[in-house]
Write a protein that holds these residues in place. Structure first.
Motif, short mmCIF file in Angstrom:
data_model
loop_
_atom_site.label_atom_id
_atom_site.label_comp_id
_atom_site.label_asym_id
_atom_site.label_seq_id
_atom_site.Cartn_x
_atom_site.Cartn_y
_atom_site.Cartn_z
N VAL A 70 0.85 -1.20 0.00
CA VAL A 70 0.00 0.00 0.00
C VAL A 70 0.88 1.24 0.00
CG1 VAL A 70 -1.77 1.25 1.26
CG2 VAL A 70 -1.74 -1.25 1.31
N LYS A 71 0.60 2.14 -0.95
CA LYS A 71 1.41 3.36 -1.04
C LYS A 71 0.93 4.38 0.00
CE LYS A 71 2.94 6.65 -4.50
NZ LYS A 71 1.98 7.64 -4.95
N ASP A 72 1.85 5.08 0.60
CA ASP A 72 1.46 6.07 1.60
C ASP A 72 0.99 7.35 0.93
OD1 ASP A 72 2.06 4.36 3.57
OD2 ASP A 72 4.07 5.16 3.93
N ARG A 73 0.04 8.03 1.59
CA ARG A 73 -0.47 9.28 1.04
C ARG A 73 0.20 10.44 1.77
NH1 ARG A 73 -6.65 9.67 0.70
NH2 ARG A 73 -6.45 8.96 2.83
N PRO A 74 0.73 11.44 1.06
CA PRO A 74 1.33 12.57 1.75
C PRO A 74 0.25 13.33 2.51
CG PRO A 74 1.37 12.93 -0.63
CD PRO A 74 0.73 11.61 -0.40
N ASN A 75 0.61 13.85 3.65
CA ASN A 75 -0.40 14.59 4.40
C ASN A 75 0.24 15.67 5.25
OD1 ASN A 75 0.79 13.24 6.46
ND2 ASN A 75 -1.08 12.29 7.21
N ILE A 76 -0.61 16.55 5.75
CA ILE A 76 -0.17 17.56 6.71
C ILE A 76 -0.83 17.20 8.02
CG2 ILE A 76 -0.34 19.99 7.31
CD1 ILE A 76 -0.38 20.65 4.38
N ASP A 77 -0.01 16.85 8.99
CA ASP A 77 -0.56 16.43 10.27
C ASP A 77 -0.75 17.65 11.17
OD1 ASP A 77 -1.38 15.22 12.52
OD2 ASP A 77 0.48 14.12 12.91
N VAL A 78 -1.99 17.89 11.61
CA VAL A 78 -2.25 19.08 12.43
C VAL A 78 -2.56 18.72 13.87
CG1 VAL A 78 -3.06 20.44 10.45
CG2 VAL A 78 -4.70 19.14 11.80
N SER A 79 -2.31 17.47 14.25
CA SER A 79 -2.74 17.06 15.59
C SER A 79 -1.95 17.75 16.68
CB SER A 79 -2.64 15.54 15.73
OG SER A 79 -1.32 15.14 15.47
N ASN A 80 -0.76 18.30 16.33
CA ASN A 80 -0.01 18.99 17.38
C ASN A 80 -0.26 20.50 17.40
OD1 ASN A 80 1.20 19.52 14.99
ND2 ASN A 80 3.32 19.28 15.73
N LEU A 81 -1.29 20.95 16.68
CA LEU A 81 -1.64 22.37 16.76
C LEU A 81 -2.50 22.62 17.99
CD1 LEU A 81 -2.54 23.31 13.06
CD2 LEU A 81 -0.45 23.80 14.33
N PRO A 82 -2.46 23.86 18.51
CA PRO A 82 -3.29 24.17 19.68
C PRO A 82 -4.77 24.15 19.34
CG PRO A 82 -2.23 26.15 18.83
CD PRO A 82 -1.63 25.00 18.09
N ALA A 83 -5.60 24.11 20.40
CA ALA A 83 -7.05 24.02 20.19
C ALA A 83 -7.71 25.39 20.19
CB ALA A 83 -7.68 23.16 21.27
N TYR A 84 -6.95 26.44 20.36
CA TYR A 84 -7.49 27.80 20.23
C TYR A 84 -6.34 28.78 20.12
CZ TYR A 84 -6.66 27.67 25.31
OH TYR A 84 -6.11 27.51 26.54
#
Lengths: 200, 656
Positions: free
Chosen positions: A1-15
């Motif tokens: 399975v080929k990986d899909r490039p992405n932008i991970d935003v899980s480490n952004l603040p919640a406000y």
């Protein structure tokens, strides 16, 4: 399975504060709307001025004392607002609570003084067009004082009782932003209502 | 903070990858519409509200159209007794007010409410509860107008409600108050929606969609929203002054006490002229969306198109006095407004040349949406030409208050807004419903409307030049107006048939229309990157953008946004200029309070027509509803805490 490039935003603040937050933009929109209302009323004031010889037409000009005292109180109220805004941006709950309460005390003070401003206009809203426009200007600004006072009370109660979240500090900060507007909008209104009759 | 694109562990390119499937299920659950009747009133999804908004505005379009046909029947022959003068006055007033305040502006905002979050690649509109409130207050405003009309208390002073006719002396009773409060309802709605749209466009765009890449339709909406912020408060203030004059004896417009009726005209047209552009600019946004897609090439002149929208908006605020050339405004002032009125033809002409160039350089496919757009160009250019004529003071004085003006503004408004809007209906119907509208009926729809429109309104130019005044309920035989009026009425019937064909087309296509698929037109903007109709959460993954034509410029391995929580209503907030990711934002859950706030606000507005005490007393339930709206619920609170647990802003500061 080929990986899909992405932008991970899980480490952004919640406000975020200030112009980073959505609520700041909402507040700015409301300020533009209400600023336009004040501007339209001031423009109407001068439009009505053009067509009469004496200004005020038949009544004495307003007494300056209550309006001027209130201007000072309003300007002074910027201080507690500034302090709780900065405290909110540091998420300092204790300081936010204290200075919100101080702000409310200021709000009560100038709403009470405002009650004495209306008779000091020396005319009634139905005396003539001059009376109509100064009552409407003062009335519209007073509506802002009362609604912002109520907003602040509700927010203050919430900051004492909870439930509290970090994002509430953004609300507190924006509450002060709106307050700045209500105070700063008063300066041209003060000049128009109280000083212009003596000047032109 | 730098956010480098990196290869993540998320697997799968297709829809069927097991991980995508489980994410989809989580999103379905989180974003599902609240069930039951209370749920229906609590819905805050921009697509549900947008659909209701569009349908409601269309119903008002039909009501306004029925009133128009009644007027045409009355005017079909001289000395007709079909409508009396009093009813006729109410009908033309409510026709104009409906079309301007309950149809044209709301339908443009409604389309934007539906489309903008999809086009910028986010999960919902900013301030979704405010959006719901905006819809309800609009609906109640419209119902309020028609309810009073049914009881023979419909406003009857024209859609601009000029004083002194609308003042306390010449309009006793409640009719003029109904008009003034209708303004309050609709302006509140328009203003809150404008604020949401600005916040959505500035702060919620998909990463990569920098300001110089946003679709021109989105530009048109941001420009329109700013115009609303500056124009609508003026008419709201003016109508408040009118109500004060009528109810508590202020004297704003009373010359006997130092007031001035012309102040009303200045305030009204300072709103009223920009209003035309508030209706027209979104329509040009439709045109700029449709032409490139059906020409199979990117739009010609992106930058000039955007600049012409912005300059139209600015110049649009400097034209209002050309509605007042028949008053005693100073001649120097008239010159200024003539010049400005002619100047606005420049940016608008520039847009038309850009569209022609796009068509010229492309391979046009003449489907119904493009037909409506081409019809728009034809009709609007005629309206624009008579506009340039009316900008000239001597000609305006001759044509003032005649049917020439009626012909002009119907060419501008129906040509400039309704034709592009119908094109937009055909274009986006498959996205909204999942089915295409029929092409055959579409062609009938277009040609009937196009022919009917020109038959109705072209003769009115001639009628105006022959001296027929506006707003008269009948005329004498022998004036030479009979045949042209009959022709206009016949045209009105054809135009109505065109609208009926559209409704039949919608009715049939909803059931048996060809399934659309995600992107039936092979279009370029992000709303076509998701299913038709889109799921409640809009996109499985928030997309990213690599160029002005998001889908055409997409790289083969265009990254998507991951790491947004699917178990709460979280979306991505980005920076204004370059749309770099800024923070995650949990959007509000459904709530009944916006509906209740609208109900209590309606009570206040209606009550205040009868006694000023309704304002302080009515403010109490409004306040209670607002506190209910603001106060955190247990669920919302826990979700917010869990979102914040991931990372605090202060920790981010510390890292960088």
């Amino acid at each position: 399975v080929k990986d899909r490039p992405n932008i991970d935003v899980s480490n952004l603040p919640a406000y975020g504060f200030g112009h980073r937050s959505l609520i700041w933009w909402g507040m700015l929109g409301i300020i533009v709307i209400e600023g336009t209302v004040f501007a339209v009323l001031i423009a109407s004031y001068f439009y009505l001025r053009i067509y009469v010889r004496d200004w005020p037409p038949s009544t004495p000009p307003p007494n300056l004392i209550y309006g001027s005292v209130n201007t000072l109180v309003l300007l002074a109220s910027l201080v507690p607002n500034y302090i709780y805004k900065k405290a909110a941006e540091r998420e300092d709950l204790r300081k936010v609570r204290i200075w919100l309460v101080v702000s409310i005390a200021f709000a009560i003070a100038f709403i009470v003084i405002r009650v004495f401003e209306f008779p000091a206009l020396n005319c009634n809203w139905d005396s003539n067009a001059y009376g109509s426009i100064v009552w409407t200007l003062l009335g519209t600004h007073s509506t802002h004082l009362v609604t912002d006072f109520l907003d602040t009370v509700v927010l203050t109660v919430l900051m004492f009782t909870g439930p509290l979240e970090g994002k509430r500090f953004v609300d507190v900060s924006e509450n002060a932003f709106y307050w700045y507007f209500v105070v700063l909008a008063w300066i041209p209104i003060y000049v128009v209502i109280y000083l212009v009759p003596y000047l032109i | 903070m730098s956010l480098e694109t990196r290869v993540a562990t998320t697997d799968g390119r297709g829809e069927t990858a097991p991980r995508d499937q489980s994410e989809r299920e989580t999103l379905e659950k989180t974003w599902q519409e609240p069930p039951g009747i209370v749920g229906w009133f609590s819905n805050v999804n921009h697509k549900s509200i947008g659909r209701r908004f569009i349908v409601t505005a269309f119903v008002f379009f039909l009501l306004g159209g029925i009133l128009a046909i009644l007027m045409r029947v009355q005017l079909a022959r001289p000395e007709n007794r079909f409508l009396g003068p009093d009813l006729y006055d109410q009908i033309f007033t409510i026709h104009g007010s409906t079309m301007m305040f309950l149809f044209a502006v709301p339908v443009m905002e409604a389309m934007a409410i539906y489309l903008i979050p999809l086009m910028v690649g986010t999960r919902n509109i900013a301030f979704p509860r405010l959006n719901a409130f905006g819809y309800w207050i609009y609906l109640f405003g419209g119902l309020f107008l028609y309810a009073f009309f049914l009881f023979n208390v419909g406003p009857d002073n024209g859609w601009f409600s000029y004083v002194p006719l609308a003042g306390p002396e010449y309009s006793p009773g409640k009719r003029a108050d109904v008009w003034a409060q209708l303004i309050t309802f609709t302006e509140v709605s328009a203003l809150v929606v404008a604020v949401e749209l600005i916040a959505t466009i500035f702060k919620m765009r998909a990463p990569g969609m920098s300001l110089n890449r946003i679709p021109i339709y989105v530009w048109s909406i941001v420009v329109t929203s700013f115009m609303i912020l500056f124009a609508m408060p003026t008419v709201a203030t003016a109508s408040a002054c009118l109500i004060l004059d009528r109810l508590v004896s202020t004297h704003f417009f009373n010359p006997a006490e130092g007031g001035d009726p012309l102040l009303w005209q200045h305030l009204f047209w300072f709103f009223g002229h920009p209003e035309v552009y508030i209706i027209f600019i979104p329509a040009t946004g439709f045109v700029s969306s449709i032409i490139p897609v059906f020409s199979r090439r990117p739009v010609f002149g992106y930058v000039p198109l955007v600049l012409s929208l912005v300059s139209t908006a600015f110049i649009g605020f400097g034209l209002w006095v050309h509605h007042m050339f028949a008053t005693d405004v100073p001649q120097l002032g008239q010159n200024f407004f003539t010049a400005a009125s002619m100047m606005i033809a420049i940016p608008n002409g520039m847009q038309i040349f850009c569209w022609i160039a796009t068509l010229w350089g492309g391979r046009p496919v003449f489907k119904t949406p493009l037909l409506f757009v081409l019809g728009f160009v034809f009709v609007f250019v005629i309206g624009g030409l008579t506009g340039v004529m009316l900008a000239s003071v001597p000609l305006d004085l001759q044509a003032h208050d005649t049917y020439f003006v009626v012909a002009h503004f119907h060419y501008v408004l129906i040509g400039g807004a309704v034709f592009p809007l119908f094109g937009a209906f055909y274009y986006w119907f498959p996205k909204i419903t999942g089915r295409l509208l029929g092409e055959r009926l579409g062609k009938w729809n277009f040609w009937l409307m196009f022919a009917g429109f020109n038959l109705t309104f072209f003769p009115m130019h001639q009628l105006g030049l022959k001296g027929m005044p506006r707003r008269v309920y009948t005329y004498l035989p022998g004036t030479g107006w009979e045949n042209l009026n009959l022709l206009a009425t016949a045209g009105g019937v054809v135009l109505t048939l065109g609208v009926l064909v559209f409704m039949i087309n919608v009715f049939i296509s909803l059931r048996r229309g060809e399934p659309a698929g995600d992107n039936p037109w092979n279009a370029d903007t992000l709303e076509w990157a998701t299913n038709s109709p889109p799921p409640n959460y809009n996109f499985l993954h928030v997309p990213t953008v690599a160029g002005r034509n998001a889908l055409w410029d997409k790289a083969e391995d265009q990254p998507v946004v991951t790491g947004l929580r699917g178990d709460i209503r979280e979306t991505l907030v980005t920076y204004v200029l370059d749309a770099e990711p800024d923070h995650r934002e949990k959007l509000p859950n459904p709530s009944i309070w916006p509906f209740l706030t609208a109900v209590t606000t309606t009570a206040l507005f209606v009550g205040s027509m009868f006694t000023p005490w309704a304002v302080p007393i009515g403010a109490v339930p409004v306040f209670v509803a607002l506190v209910g709206w603001f106060w955190p619920t247990k669920k919302g609170h826990e979700e917010q805490l869990s979102a914040e647990k991931q990372i605090k802003p202060s920790e981010v500061e510390a890292q960088s």
